[in-house]
Design an enzyme around this catalytic site. Structure first.
Site, short mmCIF file in Angstrom:
data_model
loop_
_atom_site.label_atom_id
_atom_site.label_comp_id
_atom_site.label_asym_id
_atom_site.label_seq_id
_atom_site.Cartn_x
_atom_site.Cartn_y
_atom_site.Cartn_z
N SER A 142 4.45 5.65 6.09
CA SER A 142 4.52 4.76 5.08
C SER A 142 5.65 4.04 5.14
O SER A 142 6.79 4.56 5.69
CB SER A 142 4.26 5.55 3.58
OG SER A 142 4.57 4.60 2.58
N TYR A 155 6.11 11.81 -2.77
CA TYR A 155 5.43 10.94 -1.73
C TYR A 155 6.37 10.52 -0.56
O TYR A 155 6.04 10.54 0.49
CB TYR A 155 4.63 9.86 -2.34
CG TYR A 155 3.73 9.02 -1.45
CD1 TYR A 155 2.64 9.51 -0.78
CD2 TYR A 155 4.32 7.81 -0.98
CE1 TYR A 155 1.92 8.61 0.04
CE2 TYR A 155 3.57 6.92 0.04
CZ TYR A 155 2.56 7.46 0.57
OH TYR A 155 1.59 6.70 1.30
#
Length: 258
Positions: A142, A155
């Site tokens: 990501s 996250y």
């Protein structure tokens, strides 16, 4: 054989029942791969298989909790009884919104179990088979792997781990003929995004969607198919000289926002 063909290859994709994983499964099947659709939701996995078969491709579905090492190994071993393990795409992942103080121990453990341990479990189960004849691993990282994103503590932790696991595996197994790379998407328009907006901003869906889209310098969110097309290239023989590399696909988010 056309460029970027996966004909004769068997591709395992986790979290392939929806969103980016589904798009990767459909694109790989179109490129003639035999696709193993793994998802926690067996019904969703079955639906993707039906889509692939309707388009003339081949695929099989498997219920799989990537956080459960025993379950992952059982599924991979069963696949390996009838197929080579040529490609693994570790796509399954979950999200969490919250800064350090807004992240409980249970939140951290839940994110770790799927986003970190899930990737580890997939690679651990597949690498012994890939060592026999080579293979390709593609992990879903990501933009949060490389830059700080507000309210994404757990996250970001998990996606940073995905990036470094990718580099480690690439280095350790390059002489075994195994390539390992990762993709770092920015915001991508998936059913998850729509559900997140509807849950957290009822009545303001349109405005919030436009606000989130505007955070990408290019002015919109990515489409799952765009991520899938990059995945296809990196898992194809045309990318045979590429390993140990992270590929941002983020509408300029990392470079143009920092």
């Amino acid at each position: 054989m056309s460029k970027f063909s996966l004909q004769g290859k068997n591709a395992i994709i986790t979290g392939a029942g929806s969103g980016i994983g589904r798009a990767i499964a459909l694109v790989f099947a179109e490129a003639k791969a035999n696709v193993q659709v793994l998802d926690l939701n067996k019904e969703a996995a079955n639906e993707v298989v039906l889509e692939i078969e309707a388009a003339g491709g081949t695929a099989q579905s498997h219920a799989c909790d990537v956080s459960n090492q025993t379950e992952v190994k059982k599924v991979i071993d069963a696949i390996a009884e009838n197929h080579t393990i040529d490609i693994l795409v570790n796509n399954a992942g979950i999200a969490h919104v919250g800064n350090l103080e807004g992240t409980t121990e249970a939140d951290l453990d839940r994110i770790y179990a799927v986003n970190v341990k899930g990737v580890y479990n997939g690679m651990l189960a597949c690498v012994p088979y890939m060592k026999k004849s080579g293979g390709v691993i593609l992990n879903m990282a990501s933009v949060a792997s490389a830059v700080g994103i507000a309210d994404r503590f757990a996250y970001s932790m998990s996606k940073g781990a995905v990036l470094t696991m990718t580099l480690s595996v690439a280095k350790d197994y390059v002489k075994e003929g195994i390539r390992c790379n990762c993709i770092s998407p920015g915001r991508v328009h998936t059913p998850f995004v729509d559900g997140f907006i509807a849950k957290n901003y009822p009545g303001e869906e349109k405005e919030m969607f436009e606000k989130l889209s505007a955070t990408q310098p290019i002015g919109r969110m990515g489409q799952p198919e765009e991520i899938a097309n990059l995945a296809l290239f990196l898992c194809s023989d045309e990318a045979g000289f590429i390993t140990g590399t992270d590929y941002p696909i983020d509408g300029g988010f990392i470079k143009l926002n920092t």
